[in-house]
Scaffold this active site. Structure first.
Site, PDB file in Angstrom:
ATOM      1  N   ASN A  78      -5.903 -27.157  17.879  1.00 38.05           N
ATOM      2  CA  ASN A  78      -4.939 -26.579  16.940  1.00 38.05           C
ATOM      3  C   ASN A  78      -5.406 -25.282  16.299  1.00 38.05           C
ATOM      4  OD1 ASN A  78      -4.791 -29.901  16.442  1.00 38.05           O
ATOM      5  ND2 ASN A  78      -2.904 -28.879  17.070  1.00 38.05           N
ATOM      6  N   ILE A  86      -4.273 -20.755  13.208  1.00 36.86           N
ATOM      7  CA  ILE A  86      -4.179 -22.197  12.978  1.00 36.86           C
ATOM      8  C   ILE A  86      -2.752 -22.668  13.180  1.00 36.86           C
ATOM      9  CG2 ILE A  86      -4.484 -24.027  11.255  1.00 36.86           C
ATOM     10  CD1 ILE A  86      -6.415 -21.932   9.816  1.00 36.86           C
ATOM     11  N   CYS A  87      -2.603 -23.789  13.875  1.00 38.95           N
ATOM     12  CA  CYS A  87      -1.300 -24.439  14.017  1.00 38.95           C
ATOM     13  C   CYS A  87      -1.323 -25.681  13.119  1.00 38.95           C
ATOM     14  CB  CYS A  87      -1.047 -24.834  15.475  1.00 38.95           C
ATOM     15  SG  CYS A  87       0.550 -25.626  15.722  1.00 38.95           S
ATOM     16  N   LEU A  88      -0.730 -25.545  11.941  1.00 45.62           N
ATOM     17  CA  LEU A  88      -0.664 -26.643  10.977  1.00 45.62           C
ATOM     18  C   LEU A  88       0.633 -26.494  10.200  1.00 45.62           C
ATOM     19  CD1 LEU A  88      -2.137 -29.074   9.640  1.00 45.62           C
ATOM     20  CD2 LEU A  88      -3.127 -27.443   8.029  1.00 45.62           C
TER      21      LEU A  88
END
Length: 191
Positions: A78, A86-88
């Site tokens: 992620n 960041i993939c959040l």
């Protein structure tokens, strides 16, 4: 209305000695430009690592999320292994003004413990995570030791540099030779 008083209050709550394993401090005098730090959790490939995070707090904060990216290189589905993006969800469409910089950092720390490979930022890492978890764990630990815990391998790097090699080339040769100094030096010498 300025977000500065709220940011100052939040910075007091997430100072270096708050005991949570995460903290944030201003870079210079600008409280909208922060550096965060996350400690890698035990029983993960990130254990022992100290991960630095760039945090840009927008003027519209807390109605817009802070923009965060990893400065420290990390091997995680992620998080981009190239850019630190960041993939959040809480840093994007699931942000709420009730959240804080500290809760965002704690969420990043939790993400290190529980990757979401089906919603990746880095497809190559996600594929390894799904197809070969043992190799993923090994590489994530190697990157943690190399980039997030420089004291582990800094002695090896220093010794190779003292032999007259450029630091970047020394690190690359050591990485490619599983941190075996002799093999790395032989590779650098073309043997």
């Amino acid at each position: 209305m300025s977000s500065d008083p709220r940011i100052r209050k939040e910075l007091k709550e997430c100072g270096p000695d708050n005991g949570s394993g995460v903290f944030a401090v201003p870079v210079g005098d600008d409280i909208h430009d922060l550096r965060g730090e996350i400690l890698g959790s035990e029983d993960t490939p990130f254990q022992g690592g100290i991960f630095n995070i760039e945090i840009k707090v927008p003027v519209q904060y807390p109605f817009e999320p802070p923009k965060m990216r990893f400065i420290t290189k990390i091997w995680h589905p992620n998080i981009s292994s190239q850019t630190g993006a960041i993939c959040l969800d809480i840093l994007k469409d699931q942000w709420s003004p009730a959240l804080t910089i500290k809760t965002a950092l704690l969420s990043l720390q939790a993400l290190l413990c529980a990757a979401e490979p089906t919603d990746p930022q880095d497809a190559v890492v996600a594929e390894m995570y799904i197809k070969n978890r043992v190799e993923y764990d090994r590489k994530a630990k190697e990157w943690t030791d190399t980039y997030a815990n420089p004291s582990v391998n800094s002695g090896k790097i220093q010794r190779v540099v003292e032999m007259g090699f450029e630091k970047e080339k020394a690190v690359k040769a050591l990485e490619e030779n599983e941190w075996d100094e002799e093999k790395a030096v032989n590779a650098l010498l073309g043997m």
